[in-house]
Design an enzyme around this catalytic site. Structure first.
Site, PDB file in Angstrom:
ATOM      1  N   ASP A  36       0.890  -1.107   0.108  1.00 43.54           N
ATOM      2  CA  ASP A  36       0.062   0.146  -0.061  1.00 43.54           C
ATOM      3  C   ASP A  36       0.956   1.420   0.058  1.00 43.54           C
ATOM      4  OD1 ASP A  36      -3.152   0.544   0.943  1.00 43.54           O
ATOM      5  OD2 ASP A  36      -1.907   2.355   1.303  1.00 43.54           O
TER       6      ASP A  36
ATOM      7  N   ASN B 213     -12.906  -3.415   2.108  1.00 43.45           N
ATOM      8  CA  ASN B 213     -14.024  -2.116   2.332  1.00 43.45           C
ATOM      9  C   ASN B 213     -14.948  -2.569   1.114  1.00 43.45           C
ATOM     10  OD1 ASN B 213     -12.946  -0.877   4.891  1.00 43.45           O
ATOM     11  ND2 ASN B 213     -11.366   0.022   3.539  1.00 43.45           N
TER      12      ASN B 213
ATOM     13  N   GLY C 171     -15.934   3.311   3.623  1.00 39.04           N
ATOM     14  CA  GLY C 171     -14.821   4.016   3.193  1.00 39.04           C
ATOM     15  C   GLY C 171     -14.146   3.601   1.969  1.00 39.04           C
TER      16      GLY C 171
ATOM     17  N   HIS D 255     -12.173  -1.133  -7.167  1.00 43.77           N
ATOM     18  CA  HIS D 255     -11.626  -2.374  -7.738  1.00 43.77           C
ATOM     19  C   HIS D 255     -11.316  -3.286  -6.443  1.00 43.77           C
ATOM     20  CE1 HIS D 255      -9.273  -4.975 -10.659  1.00 43.77           C
ATOM     21  NE2 HIS D 255      -9.218  -5.520  -9.464  1.00 43.77           N
TER      22      HIS D 255
ATOM     23  N   HIS E  42     -10.529  -5.337  -3.445  1.00 45.80           N
ATOM     24  CA  HIS E  42      -9.348  -5.736  -2.662  1.00 45.80           C
ATOM     25  C   HIS E  42      -9.176  -6.159  -1.490  1.00 45.80           C
ATOM     26  CE1 HIS E  42      -9.789  -1.386  -2.499  1.00 45.80           C
ATOM     27  NE2 HIS E  42      -8.994  -1.570  -1.437  1.00 45.80           N
TER      28      HIS E  42
ATOM     29  N   HIS F 194      -6.738  -6.069   2.182  1.00 51.74           N
ATOM     30  CA  HIS F 194      -5.862  -5.391   2.978  1.00 51.74           C
ATOM     31  C   HIS F 194      -5.315  -6.556   3.758  1.00 51.74           C
ATOM     32  CE1 HIS F 194      -6.789  -0.958   2.278  1.00 51.74           C
ATOM     33  NE2 HIS F 194      -8.036  -1.465   1.722  1.00 51.74           N
TER      34      HIS F 194
HETATM   35  P1  5GP Z   1      -9.756   1.182  -0.060  1.00 54.04           P
HETATM   36  O1  5GP Z   1     -10.302   1.519  -1.170  1.00 54.04           O
HETATM   37  O2  5GP Z   1     -10.153  -0.099   0.789  1.00 54.04           O
HETATM   38  O3  5GP Z   1     -10.428   2.230   1.142  1.00 54.04           O
HETATM   39  O4  5GP Z   1      -8.344   1.493   0.304  1.00 54.04           O
HETATM   40  C1  5GP Z   1      -7.645   1.840  -0.811  1.00 54.04           C
HETATM   41  C2  5GP Z   1      -6.004   1.709  -0.485  1.00 54.04           C
HETATM   42  O5  5GP Z   1      -5.156   1.790  -1.817  1.00 54.04           O
HETATM   43  C3  5GP Z   1      -5.729   2.697   0.347  1.00 54.04           C
HETATM   44  O6  5GP Z   1      -4.991   2.135   1.679  1.00 54.04           O
HETATM   45  C4  5GP Z   1      -4.645   3.408  -0.224  1.00 54.04           C
HETATM   46  O7  5GP Z   1      -3.605   3.960   0.504  1.00 54.04           O
HETATM   47  C5  5GP Z   1      -4.157   2.534  -1.601  1.00 54.04           C
HETATM   48  N1  5GP Z   1      -3.807   3.322  -2.575  1.00 54.04           N
HETATM   49  C6  5GP Z   1      -4.440   4.102  -3.229  1.00 54.04           C
HETATM   50  N2  5GP Z   1      -3.734   4.552  -4.409  1.00 54.04           N
HETATM   51  C7  5GP Z   1      -2.659   3.779  -4.509  1.00 54.04           C
HETATM   52  C8  5GP Z   1      -1.670   3.630  -5.346  1.00 54.04           C
HETATM   53  O8  5GP Z   1      -1.551   4.241  -6.326  1.00 54.04           O
HETATM   54  N3  5GP Z   1      -0.611   2.534  -5.116  1.00 54.04           N
HETATM   55  C9  5GP Z   1      -0.763   1.725  -3.928  1.00 54.04           C
HETATM   56  N4  5GP Z   1       0.077   0.978  -3.898  1.00 54.04           N
HETATM   57  N5  5GP Z   1      -1.650   2.095  -2.991  1.00 54.04           N
HETATM   58  C10 5GP Z   1      -2.576   2.850  -3.226  1.00 54.04           C
END
Ligand code: 5GP
Length: 114
Positions: free
Chosen positions: A32, A88, A94, A99, A101, A103
């Site tokens: 991340d 999430n 949030g 897409h 995923h 964590h």
């Molecule tokens: P969620 O959609 O579950 O809230 O989290 C998305 C996650 O993607 C976040 O923890 C954020 O830090 C991570 N993220 C967003 N953009 C990028 C990116 O361009 N590269 C990487 N490696 N992580 C990303």
């Protein structure tokens, strides 16, 4: 509808960079960009799934994906110390990137969920 221009789609197409941890025919895992724990890895399926809701409609997807998650946690040497897996789905959770995923969080004693 699935947004083909979301950041994880561009990473999967090789158009954006990532720090790769693991890849097979179904998934890509990478660190991340803004880690919430010493080890914070995202596991992303290669198909076009907006969130867990559409991903989970195919049970083979789910089996293959979570087998890969377990393999990645092993590779990260988190089995003994422990780790958390989180996904999430939608606004209330949030979800930022549309897409699906998971964590993987570990590398320290994590805060309680509540
Ligand atoms: P969620 O959609 O579950 O809230 O989290 C998305 C996650 O993607 C976040 O923890 C954020 O830090 C991570 N993220 C967003 N953009 C990028 C990116 O361009 N590269 C990487 N490696 N992580 C990303």
């Amino acid at each position: 509808m699935y947004d083909k221009n979301n950041i994880f789609a561009t990473i999967l197409r090789g158009e954006a960079e990532c720090k790769k941890v693991y890849e097979d025919k179904n998934v890509l895992a990478f660190y991340d960009l803004h880690p919430s724990a010493p080890i914070h890895v995202l596991v992303v399926p290669k198909g076009e799934y907006k969130s867990f809701d559409d991903f989970a409609s195919n049970s083979q997807n789910v089996a293959d994906f979570f087998k890969a998650v377990q393999k990645i946690a092993t590779k990260l040497e988190l089995i003994k110390s422990g780790y958390r897996i989180v996904t999430n789905h939608g606004d209330d959770a949030g979800q930022i990137v549309p897409h699906f995923h998971v964590h993987i969080l570990g590398g320290k004693k994590l805060d309680k969920l509540a």
